[in-house]
Write an enzyme that holds these catalytic residues in place. Structure first.
Site, PDB file in Angstrom:
ATOM      1  N   TYR A   1     -10.720   0.997  11.736  1.00 51.94           N
ATOM      2  CA  TYR A   1     -12.053   1.016  11.379  1.00 51.94           C
ATOM      3  C   TYR A   1     -13.068   0.191  12.059  1.00 51.94           C
ATOM      4  O   TYR A   1     -12.423  -0.863  12.443  1.00 51.94           O
ATOM      5  CB  TYR A   1     -12.069   1.002   9.856  1.00 51.94           C
ATOM      6  CG  TYR A   1     -11.758   2.171   9.017  1.00 51.94           C
ATOM      7  CD1 TYR A   1     -12.567   3.040   8.528  1.00 51.94           C
ATOM      8  CD2 TYR A   1     -10.349   2.265   8.822  1.00 51.94           C
ATOM      9  CE1 TYR A   1     -12.145   4.119   8.030  1.00 51.94           C
ATOM     10  CE2 TYR A   1      -9.956   3.264   7.824  1.00 51.94           C
ATOM     11  CZ  TYR A   1     -10.911   4.316   7.541  1.00 51.94           C
ATOM     12  OH  TYR A   1     -10.658   5.482   6.744  1.00 51.94           O
TER      13      TYR A   1
ATOM     14  N   ASP B   1     -14.911   7.762   2.628  1.00 49.95           N
ATOM     15  CA  ASP B   1     -15.263   7.658   1.387  1.00 49.95           C
ATOM     16  C   ASP B   1     -16.793   8.293   1.637  1.00 49.95           C
ATOM     17  O   ASP B   1     -17.458   8.400   2.854  1.00 49.95           O
ATOM     18  CB  ASP B   1     -15.742   6.228   0.573  1.00 49.95           C
ATOM     19  CG  ASP B   1     -14.479   5.694   0.198  1.00 49.95           C
ATOM     20  OD1 ASP B   1     -13.566   6.464  -0.367  1.00 49.95           O
ATOM     21  OD2 ASP B   1     -14.258   4.510  -0.007  1.00 49.95           O
TER      22      ASP B   1
END
Length: 289
Positions: free
Chosen positions: A125, A67
């Protein structure tokens, strides 16, 4: 002889699939995916590849669509080209045309059936929180600064361990997702403190839209004793998305590794630089009451 020459000619004319290992500072981008407005990592890479190879059209496909504002130290992507440039030279060629916020660390030839996204077996992540009591200009682009209290990483880790496995994570999915459901498998989680930095690693077969940032927002609430571990579990197990309000900011998040059945790049390359700062534990924030 003519048949061999013909086969060689056909082989040379077939598209070649190139895999890339990419780092980028996501601060100045609207995310990975090309947008009608805004600067995306994908669009810049596609322009750079197109300027070097006549094969058209060029589309660079990533393993994870990060994002806006999210970083990557181990993003993997692929594109198809004519093969005019040897596979192992693409990294250097692209770095000569890319802005400093994007670096290609490795490039390699892959079979045309290999896919950066669909061949991936997991993504990992890392979210990094700066828990020092004083502002730090050089850490702020890469971390979420939580200075009010010293985070209780033991409680945070207890809450985090409970999400491992195959679950419905509706509570951690932002509106706007096009997934048919919120089911995914969290394979591994790891929370550790290094001085004033608290890092949260999450590895899953797939991630929901906004999943890590919403999850970290709830973990910080646990670490600051604003909610209990039991309340954390109640919210996500009962799919109470309306009670999961605070999302962690994007600057603390980085895609650090993408896994494949056969690893095509050095396994630890994504861990050699970001974000692993060495800080002292001087002047810690006060413990929550």
């Amino acid at each position: 002889m003519e048949t061999e020459a013909s086969n060689e000619s056909i082989e040379k004319s077939l598209p070649k699939r190139i895999a890339l290992l990419i780092q980028y500072n996501g601060s100045g981008f609207c995310g990975w995916q090309r947008q009608k407005e805004g600067n995306s990592v994908q669009s810049i890479l596609e322009e750079a590849v197109s300027s070097l190879d006549p094969f058209q059209p060029i589309k660079v496909v990533a393993a994870g669509r990060t994002d806006s504002g999210v970083h990557a130290s181990g993003q993997v992507a692929h594109f198809d080209c004519s093969g005019f440039i040897p596979a192992n030279r693409w990294a250097a060629a692209l770095n000569g045309r890319l802005p400093k916020a994007i670096r290609v660390r490795y490039s390699a030839l892959r079979p045309i059936t290999w896919h950066a996204c669909f061949s991936a077996t997991y993504r990992r992540y890392r979210y990094t929180i700066y828990n020092g009591c004083k502002p730090n200009l050089f850490l702020s682009p890469w971390c979420w600064h939580r200075y009010q209290f010293r985070l209780d990483e033991n409680l945070m880790n207890l809450a985090l361990q409970g999400i491992k496995g195959f679950h419905d994570f509706t509570a951690f999915q932002r509106a706007g997702s096009n997934r048919p459901n919120a089911l995914t498998t969290v394979e591994d989680v790891h929370l550790f403190r290094q001085g004033d930095l608290v890092s949260i690693d999450i590895q899953a077969t797939g991630f929901l839209y906004g999943m890590v940032r919403l999850l970290v927002g709830q973990l910080v609430a646990v670490g600051e004793h604003r909610i209990s571990v039991a309340e954390f579990e109640r919210r996500w197990k009962l799919k109470l998305r309306e009670e999961v309000r605070e999302a962690a900011p994007p600057n603390g998040l980085s895609l650090i590794r993408v896994g494949y059945e056969t690893m095509i790049f050095p396994e630890n390359i994504a861990f050699d630089s970001f974000p692993f700062f060495s800080l002292s534990t001087s002047d810690p924030p006060p413990s929550p009451q």
